[in-house]
Design an enzyme around this catalytic site. Structure first.
Site, PDB file in Angstrom:
ATOM      1  N   GLY A   1     -36.317 -44.935  73.339  1.00 38.00           N
ATOM      2  CA  GLY A   1     -36.783 -45.373  74.658  1.00 38.00           C
ATOM      3  C   GLY A   1     -38.289 -45.537  74.720  1.00 38.00           C
ATOM      4  O   GLY A   1     -38.926 -45.192  75.706  1.00 38.00           O
TER       5      GLY A   1
ATOM      6  N   SER B   1     -34.916 -39.384  73.318  1.00 40.39           N
ATOM      7  CA  SER B   1     -35.211 -37.963  73.442  1.00 40.39           C
ATOM      8  C   SER B   1     -36.599 -37.787  74.052  1.00 40.39           C
ATOM      9  O   SER B   1     -37.608 -38.081  73.396  1.00 40.39           O
ATOM     10  CB  SER B   1     -35.151 -37.319  72.049  1.00 40.39           C
ATOM     11  OG  SER B   1     -35.794 -36.076  72.101  1.00 40.39           O
TER      12      SER B   1
ATOM     13  N   VAL C   1     -44.466 -43.229  70.727  1.00 44.30           N
ATOM     14  CA  VAL C   1     -45.714 -43.301  69.962  1.00 44.30           C
ATOM     15  C   VAL C   1     -46.921 -43.311  70.918  1.00 44.30           C
ATOM     16  O   VAL C   1     -47.993 -42.808  70.591  1.00 44.30           O
ATOM     17  CB  VAL C   1     -45.719 -44.507  68.995  1.00 44.30           C
ATOM     18  CG1 VAL C   1     -45.803 -45.818  69.762  1.00 44.30           C
ATOM     19  CG2 VAL C   1     -46.840 -44.430  67.985  1.00 44.30           C
TER      20      VAL C   1
ATOM     21  N   VAL D   1     -49.061 -45.446  72.077  1.00 39.86           N
ATOM     22  CA  VAL D   1     -50.221 -46.325  71.982  1.00 39.86           C
ATOM     23  C   VAL D   1     -49.706 -47.765  72.025  1.00 39.86           C
ATOM     24  O   VAL D   1     -48.516 -47.989  71.971  1.00 39.86           O
ATOM     25  CB  VAL D   1     -51.024 -46.111  70.676  1.00 39.86           C
ATOM     26  CG1 VAL D   1     -51.943 -44.935  70.799  1.00 39.86           C
ATOM     27  CG2 VAL D   1     -50.120 -45.995  69.485  1.00 39.86           C
TER      28      VAL D   1
ATOM     29  N   LYS E   1     -56.102 -60.382  80.124  1.00 41.56           N
ATOM     30  CA  LYS E   1     -56.755 -60.503  78.815  1.00 41.56           C
ATOM     31  C   LYS E   1     -56.854 -61.987  78.457  1.00 41.56           C
ATOM     32  O   LYS E   1     -55.831 -62.656  78.309  1.00 41.56           O
ATOM     33  CB  LYS E   1     -55.905 -59.751  77.771  1.00 41.56           C
ATOM     34  CG  LYS E   1     -56.312 -59.972  76.327  1.00 41.56           C
ATOM     35  CD  LYS E   1     -55.435 -59.135  75.401  1.00 41.56           C
ATOM     36  CE  LYS E   1     -55.667 -59.459  73.943  1.00 41.56           C
ATOM     37  NZ  LYS E   1     -54.734 -58.739  73.049  1.00 41.56           N
TER      38      LYS E   1
ATOM     39  N   PRO F   1     -59.893 -67.091  71.634  1.00 45.57           N
ATOM     40  CA  PRO F   1     -59.375 -67.315  72.991  1.00 45.57           C
ATOM     41  C   PRO F   1     -57.880 -67.586  73.014  1.00 45.57           C
ATOM     42  O   PRO F   1     -57.305 -68.076  72.040  1.00 45.57           O
ATOM     43  CB  PRO F   1     -60.121 -68.592  73.405  1.00 45.57           C
ATOM     44  CG  PRO F   1     -60.286 -69.349  72.120  1.00 45.57           C
ATOM     45  CD  PRO F   1     -60.410 -68.323  71.015  1.00 45.57           C
TER      46      PRO F   1
ATOM     47  N   VAL G   1     -30.562 -37.566  69.002  1.00 47.61           N
ATOM     48  CA  VAL G   1     -29.580 -37.945  67.985  1.00 47.61           C
ATOM     49  C   VAL G   1     -29.763 -37.001  66.797  1.00 47.61           C
ATOM     50  O   VAL G   1     -30.854 -36.924  66.220  1.00 47.61           O
ATOM     51  CB  VAL G   1     -29.797 -39.412  67.530  1.00 47.61           C
ATOM     52  CG1 VAL G   1     -28.909 -39.749  66.339  1.00 47.61           C
ATOM     53  CG2 VAL G   1     -29.551 -40.369  68.685  1.00 47.61           C
TER      54      VAL G   1
ATOM     55  N   LEU H   1     -41.065 -50.452  66.056  1.00 49.70           N
ATOM     56  CA  LEU H   1     -41.650 -49.805  64.885  1.00 49.70           C
ATOM     57  C   LEU H   1     -40.584 -49.491  63.837  1.00 49.70           C
ATOM     58  O   LEU H   1     -40.911 -49.342  62.651  1.00 49.70           O
ATOM     59  CB  LEU H   1     -42.378 -48.521  65.309  1.00 49.70           C
ATOM     60  CG  LEU H   1     -43.538 -48.737  66.284  1.00 49.70           C
ATOM     61  CD1 LEU H   1     -44.104 -47.409  66.764  1.00 49.70           C
ATOM     62  CD2 LEU H   1     -44.646 -49.569  65.644  1.00 49.70           C
TER      63      LEU H   1
ATOM     64  N   TYR I   1     -49.616 -68.640  63.543  1.00 48.87           N
ATOM     65  CA  TYR I   1     -50.760 -68.938  64.413  1.00 48.87           C
ATOM     66  C   TYR I   1     -51.070 -70.425  64.373  1.00 48.87           C
ATOM     67  O   TYR I   1     -50.950 -71.071  63.344  1.00 48.87           O
ATOM     68  CB  TYR I   1     -51.979 -68.099  63.987  1.00 48.87           C
ATOM     69  CG  TYR I   1     -51.851 -66.681  64.487  1.00 48.87           C
ATOM     70  CD1 TYR I   1     -52.445 -66.291  65.676  1.00 48.87           C
ATOM     71  CD2 TYR I   1     -51.076 -65.762  63.806  1.00 48.87           C
ATOM     72  CE1 TYR I   1     -52.289 -65.005  66.165  1.00 48.87           C
ATOM     73  CE2 TYR I   1     -50.910 -64.467  64.278  1.00 48.87           C
ATOM     74  CZ  TYR I   1     -51.524 -64.098  65.460  1.00 48.87           C
ATOM     75  OH  TYR I   1     -51.359 -62.830  65.954  1.00 48.87           O
TER      76      TYR I   1
HETATM   77  C1  LIG Z   1     -52.546 -47.322  66.640  1.00 50.17           C
HETATM   78  C2  LIG Z   1     -51.579 -48.301  67.235  1.00 50.17           C
HETATM   79  C3  LIG Z   1     -52.031 -49.262  68.131  1.00 50.17           C
HETATM   80  C4  LIG Z   1     -51.153 -50.197  68.659  1.00 50.17           C
HETATM   81  N1  LIG Z   1     -51.612 -51.175  69.481  1.00 50.17           N
HETATM   82  C5  LIG Z   1     -50.781 -52.143  69.892  1.00 50.17           C
HETATM   83  C6  LIG Z   1     -51.218 -53.196  70.724  1.00 50.17           C
HETATM   84  O1  LIG Z   1     -52.367 -53.253  71.139  1.00 50.17           O
HETATM   85  N2  LIG Z   1     -50.328 -54.148  71.080  1.00 50.17           N
HETATM   86  C7  LIG Z   1     -49.036 -54.122  70.668  1.00 50.17           C
HETATM   87  O2  LIG Z   1     -48.287 -55.046  70.974  1.00 50.17           O
HETATM   88  N3  LIG Z   1     -48.572 -53.103  69.944  1.00 50.17           N
HETATM   89  C8  LIG Z   1     -49.390 -52.124  69.540  1.00 50.17           C
HETATM   90  N4  LIG Z   1     -48.907 -51.097  68.797  1.00 50.17           N
HETATM   91  C9  LIG Z   1     -47.477 -51.033  68.531  1.00 50.17           C
HETATM   92  C10 LIG Z   1     -46.755 -50.453  69.719  1.00 50.17           C
HETATM   93  O3  LIG Z   1     -47.252 -49.169  70.015  1.00 50.17           O
HETATM   94  C11 LIG Z   1     -45.268 -50.337  69.424  1.00 50.17           C
HETATM   95  O4  LIG Z   1     -44.803 -51.514  68.842  1.00 50.17           O
HETATM   96  C12 LIG Z   1     -44.504 -50.125  70.695  1.00 50.17           C
HETATM   97  O5  LIG Z   1     -45.016 -49.024  71.391  1.00 50.17           O
HETATM   98  C13 LIG Z   1     -43.045 -49.911  70.425  1.00 50.17           C
HETATM   99  O6  LIG Z   1     -42.812 -48.675  69.854  1.00 50.17           O
HETATM  100  P1  LIG Z   1     -41.308 -48.269  69.637  1.00 50.17           P
HETATM  101  O7  LIG Z   1     -40.593 -48.318  70.923  1.00 50.17           O
HETATM  102  O8  LIG Z   1     -40.754 -49.056  68.506  1.00 50.17           O
HETATM  103  O9  LIG Z   1     -41.437 -46.757  69.101  1.00 50.17           O
HETATM  104  P2  LIG Z   1     -41.760 -45.411  69.902  1.00 50.17           P
HETATM  105  O10 LIG Z   1     -42.647 -45.624  71.045  1.00 50.17           O
HETATM  106  O11 LIG Z   1     -42.166 -44.423  68.866  1.00 50.17           O
HETATM  107  O12 LIG Z   1     -40.339 -44.974  70.488  1.00 50.17           O
HETATM  108  C14 LIG Z   1     -39.361 -44.378  69.674  1.00 50.17           C
HETATM  109  C15 LIG Z   1     -38.260 -43.850  70.571  1.00 50.17           C
HETATM  110  O13 LIG Z   1     -37.223 -43.335  69.753  1.00 50.17           O
HETATM  111  C16 LIG Z   1     -36.856 -42.074  70.244  1.00 50.17           C
HETATM  112  N5  LIG Z   1     -36.287 -41.263  69.165  1.00 50.17           N
HETATM  113  C17 LIG Z   1     -36.787 -41.053  67.916  1.00 50.17           C
HETATM  114  N6  LIG Z   1     -35.970 -40.206  67.250  1.00 50.17           N
HETATM  115  C18 LIG Z   1     -34.954 -39.915  68.086  1.00 50.17           C
HETATM  116  C19 LIG Z   1     -33.804 -39.093  67.977  1.00 50.17           C
HETATM  117  N7  LIG Z   1     -33.524 -38.382  66.877  1.00 50.17           N
HETATM  118  N8  LIG Z   1     -32.984 -39.008  69.039  1.00 50.17           N
HETATM  119  C20 LIG Z   1     -33.232 -39.695  70.185  1.00 50.17           C
HETATM  120  N9  LIG Z   1     -34.298 -40.496  70.342  1.00 50.17           N
HETATM  121  C21 LIG Z   1     -35.134 -40.580  69.302  1.00 50.17           C
HETATM  122  C22 LIG Z   1     -38.142 -41.494  70.810  1.00 50.17           C
HETATM  123  O14 LIG Z   1     -37.883 -40.460  71.703  1.00 50.17           O
HETATM  124  C23 LIG Z   1     -38.710 -42.720  71.479  1.00 50.17           C
HETATM  125  O15 LIG Z   1     -38.113 -42.867  72.754  1.00 50.17           O
HETATM  126  C24 LIG Z   1     -49.775 -50.136  68.301  1.00 50.17           C
HETATM  127  C25 LIG Z   1     -49.320 -49.124  67.456  1.00 50.17           C
HETATM  128  C26 LIG Z   1     -50.199 -48.222  66.911  1.00 50.17           C
HETATM  129  C27 LIG Z   1     -49.667 -47.162  65.987  1.00 50.17           C
END
Ligand SMILES: Cc1cc2nc3c(=O)[nH]c(=O)nc-3n(C[C@H](O)[C@H](O)[C@H](O)COP(=O)(O)OP(=O)(O)OC[C@H]3O[C@@H](n4cnc5c(N)ncnc54)[C@H](O)[C@@H]3O)c2cc1C
Length: 504
Positions: free
Chosen positions: A11, A37, A43, A45, A76, A96, A186, A345, A454
């Protein structure tokens, strides 16, 4: 096979964006459950987007005045890149989000770049040619007030936002669209005899079965990498940065209180400033700055980087603690395996220099929806899906790597190494060869168009903006400088008509 129940695991932004898009499309036809969870968290960010996020909210029929204030979001117009070049006259440039209104500016920019590549003493820095650059420089919003009093979009734009708040906003929206939400961990993934996923075992709520699964578990990639053993293809040899320190900071004064329309009164650009071991982002939200330093752990450690970041930000970051994040850059070999796709991710990560990740999330989900609608769960759908997602990610890798290959800082071993890297895709090698020679760059762009993500303007901005030119050998006639000057004045005048913001 007709899908009856989709289970999304995770989530974060990926999980809730997918839940919203799927529920918008299939509400009433396919049951969607999202398990996450809150104890593990996200993450946390990721605060910058590309213009594609506008389409995302349009698809969901959510207006800006609903979601932007809820997510502390700002507009932006593009990204400013200071410090990447040591070449005289190219200390900083703006990438831009351009629009059709920029057509004549773009044509002049391409012409001037050509003249400079042929040796004339022109200085085609993108800032002088595009409306978005002028608007961002004045700290204005991408909307112009017209003579009849109406307000119109003046340039394409993306957003800055608080990623936690965005996740929360999308969660509420998805639930309104009927998505079932379970907060649980999970602890096991059960596979079928055929090798697909049968169910996930939850710590409190027992077995959760579905006929299709979406892995949004972030860097863990619980379903795709762990359960289904889909190989990961690292691109560390091309994009060496593998860590970041994220550190918010206060505004010098409380802007939010001064503003009746907060999202239109803040800086409208991301800053991506080159640093000794990588680069630093500065993202204006309505309540604070989002900042971070992306770097390569082979050249510096977290303590060193945090110290540099704190020094750069001064007392504005005193009240905040820093977050340290590590990753391996790269992507899954494929993103749809058996009855599971990976989004976010869990499918891979590329550093946020051009903020590509939300676009990749959105594309991956939309592509799945589109292909399921046209081809069901067929092998053809799967093959087309994997091919197009990989193409998007690989095209992004090329563009990101080009930033480093044409940088000209030499202050640390880090910069010398990234510039001299010989590992690159044939497409990127071909593009750079063409730009550096007298070959027609436009012909090569057309020839490679299937592989490039791009557009032409972005490639020109990157290469010209970083000053990827030989020293001039010929004097350009005085008249050759005039069109740029005219455009600069025209854009500055146009920017004056844009809604007022307060600079950072
Ligand atoms: C330094 C940094 C800067 C970034 N800047 C940008 C940006 O400027 N623009 C952009 O587009 N993207 C950016 N990103 C990428 C962006 O943060 C992610 O692509 C976005 O937040 C999506 O993350 P996610 O949902 O895949 O993972 P997460 O946010 O990590 O979510 C993972 C989910 O899985 C759940 N989970 C994990 N294990 C379990 C388990 N065992 N049981 C139940 N649930 C579980 C967690 O609870 C969480 O809800 C950046 C990333 C980083 C690291």
């Amino acid at each position: 096979m007709q899908l009856k129940k989709i289970v999304i695991v995770g989530g974060g932004a990926a999980g809730w964006m997918s839940a919203c898009l799927m529920a918008q499309q299939w509400r009433g036809d396919i049951a969607i459950t999202l398990v996450e969870s809150s104890a593990i968290g996200t993450v946390g960010v990721g605060e910058g987007s590309t213009p594609f996020l506008r389409d995302f909210f349009q698809t969901l029929n959510i207006p800006e005045d609903e979601w932007m204030p809820a997510c502390n979001a700002t507009y932006k117009c593009g990204i400013r890149f200071p410090g990447w070049s040591s070449r005289e006259d190219f200390a900083s440039y703006f990438h831009p989000f351009n629009t059709e209104l920029d057509q004549s500016g773009a044509i002049q920019f391409f012409k001037d770049c050509y003249a400079r590549r042929m040796g004339y003493d022109l200085t085609p820095v993108p800032d002088d040619y595009f409306a978005a650059s002028a608007i961002a420089k004045m700290g204005r919003a991408p909307f112009a007030r017209m003579s009849d009093g109406s307000v119109q979009v003046a340039t394409d734009y993306g957003y800055h936002f608080d990623s936690h708040l965005l996740g929360e906003f999308l969660k509420q929206h998805a639930k309104r669209l009927g998505v079932v939400h379970i907060d649980d961990k999970v602890v096991d993934v059960k596979c079928t005899e055929a090798g697909g996923i049968d169910s996930v075992q939850l710590a409190q709520s027992g077995r959760l079965a579905g006929d299709f699964f979406v892995d949004c578990t972030g860097f863990k990639s619980l379903l795709m990498r762990e359960a289904l053993a889909v190989p990961f293809i690292s691109c560390q040899d091309r994009l060496s940065n593998n860590a970041a320190v994220a550190l918010p900071a206060r505004y010098a004064e409380d802007k939010a209180q001064k503003s009746a329309q907060p999202q239109a009164r803040f800086p409208t650009e991301t800053i991506a400033q080159a640093m000794p071991y990588g680069w630093m982002w500065r993202i204006p939200l309505t309540q604070r700055w989002g900042n971070g330093y992306v770097f390569d752990r082979n050249y510096a450690d977290f303590d060193q980087i945090e110290a540099q970041l704190r020094e750069q930000l001064g007392s504005a970051c005193d009240d905040f603690s820093a977050r340290r994040i590590m990753w391996e850059p790269g992507r899954l070999q494929h993103h749809w395996e058996k009855n599971c796709i990976a989004i976010g991710l869990s499918q891979g990560f590329l550093e946020p220099l051009e903020a590509p990740m939300l676009r990749i999330i959105q594309f991956t989900c939309e592509r799945f929806v589109e292909l399921y609608q046209s081809d069901g769960l067929s092998g053809r759908a799967q093959q087309r899906f994997n091919q197009s997602v990989n193409q998007l990610i690989d095209g992004n890798i090329d563009y990101l790597q080009a930033h480093y290959l044409v940088s000209s800082r030499t202050d640390t071993a880090y910069w010398k190494t990234v510039q001299n890297n010989q590992v690159m895709s044939p497409e990127l090698a071909r593009l750079l060869r063409a730009w550096r020679s007298k070959e027609s760059f436009d012909s090569v762009l057309s020839e490679l168009s299937d592989a490039l993500v791009y557009h032409k303007t972005s490639w020109y901005c990157l290469l010209a903006g970083k000053g990827e030119f030989n020293l001039p050998t010929k004097q350009a006639p005085a008249s050759a400088h005039a069109p740029k000057q005219r455009l600069k004045e025209y854009n500055a005048k146009g920017a004056q008509n844009c809604l007022l913001t307060e600079g950072g």
